[in-house]
Design an enzyme around this catalytic site. Structure first.
Site, PDB file in Angstrom:
ATOM      1  N   ASP A  22       0.851  -1.169   0.000  1.00 13.52           N
ATOM      2  CA  ASP A  22       0.000   0.000   0.000  1.00 13.52           C
ATOM      3  C   ASP A  22       0.903   1.241   0.000  1.00 13.52           C
ATOM      4  OD1 ASP A  22      -2.320   1.613   0.337  1.00 13.52           O
ATOM      5  OD2 ASP A  22      -1.919   1.678   2.496  1.00 13.52           O
ATOM      6  N   ASP A  24      -0.251   5.004   0.896  1.00 14.93           N
ATOM      7  CA  ASP A  24      -0.516   6.016   1.932  1.00 14.93           C
ATOM      8  C   ASP A  24      -0.531   5.394   3.326  1.00 14.93           C
ATOM      9  OD1 ASP A  24      -0.747   7.847  -0.133  1.00 14.93           O
ATOM     10  OD2 ASP A  24      -2.909   7.553  -0.316  1.00 14.93           O
ATOM     11  N   ASN A  65      -5.497   2.358  -3.460  1.00 10.12           N
ATOM     12  CA  ASN A  65      -6.831   2.879  -3.744  1.00 10.12           C
ATOM     13  C   ASN A  65      -6.748   4.400  -3.761  1.00 10.12           C
ATOM     14  OD1 ASN A  65      -7.933   0.320  -3.709  1.00 10.12           O
ATOM     15  ND2 ASN A  65      -8.798   0.480  -1.652  1.00 10.12           N
ATOM     16  N   CYS A 113     -11.327  -3.332  -8.939  1.00  5.22           N
ATOM     17  CA  CYS A 113      -9.915  -3.119  -8.609  1.00  5.22           C
ATOM     18  C   CYS A 113      -9.702  -2.486  -7.248  1.00  5.22           C
ATOM     19  CB  CYS A 113      -9.205  -2.330  -9.702  1.00  5.22           C
ATOM     20  SG  CYS A 113      -9.992  -0.812 -10.249  1.00  5.22           S
TER      21      CYS A 113
HETATM   22 MG   LIG Z   1      -2.982   3.150   3.410  1.00  5.58          MG
HETATM   23 ZN   LIG Z   2     -11.300   0.450  -9.068  1.00  8.63          ZN
END
Ligand SMILES: [Mg+2]
Ligand SMILES: [Zn+2]
Length: 200
Positions: A22, A24, A65, A113
């Protein structure tokens, strides 16, 4: 969507050595819908840790994301500038991602996704035959859930959203979650490299 992938044919080698990361709250501070490259700040020790992992032969693939796009809070150009700033800061310490993929959708869009779904891993070309010795590192349950669904190792870091995530972890798994909890990315990489050594 792909931010970058280093050249044709680059892929994990050997194939099981994949670390999904990931962004952030793990590699950089979580500023919440970050669209300003001036707000990019590395988590202390993150660059050195990623460099170590890379030098040990691990393929580093970012999965992020970025619903700020789908929510209209920043543009693709903003995201590219943020990613470039992060890449520059990492490169100054000799660290580099092999690939980076992000979900640009808002939660309600029904995409495939957004983590913890496997769409980004499929897009990265890593879904088929992903070895269980691979890892997912993140600060949210959606990150560790991504790893658990893939049947690989999962690590929750306490940086970023991690301390908040731990409340939900305790509610759901009490004191025995099916993943590791460590302070930060350097600790996560240390765990991964150590596990590799005992494996051999
Ligand atoms: Mg994060
Ligand atoms: Zn997506």
């Amino acid at each position: 969507m792909t931010v970058w992938k280093r050249g044709p044919g680059t892929g994990p080698h050997p194939p099981w050595k994949v670390i999904l990361l990931d962004r952030d709250g793990v590699v950089i501070r979580d500023r919440g819908y970050l669209g300003d490259p001036g707000g990019v700040e590395l988590i202390p020790g993150a660059a050195a840790a990623l460099r170590r992992a890379h030098e040990a032969g691990w393929y580093l693939c970012g999965l992020s994301n970025q619903s700020g796009l789908g929510r209209g809070l920043f543009t693709l150009g903003d995201l590219a500038a943020v990613m470039q700033r992060m890449e520059d800061l990492l490169a100054a310490d000799g660290a580099v991602f092999d690939a980076f993929h992000y979900c640009p959708h808002a939660p309600g869009e029904g995409c495939e996704c957004r983590k913890p779904q496997p769409g980004l891993v499929r897009e990265a070309g890593l879904l088929e035959g992903l070895d269980h010795r691979s890892w997912m590192v993140g600060d949210k349950l959606s990150d560790v859930e991504t790893g658990l669904r893939l049947g690989i190792g999962a690590i929750l870091v306490r940086t970023g959203y991690g301390e908040t995530s731990l409340q939900a972890v305790r509610d759901r798994w009490s004191t025995n979650p099916p993943f590791a909890v460590v302070d930060d990315l350097p600790a996560a990489i240390g765990l991964i490299l150590g596990a590799g050594e005992t494996d051999a």
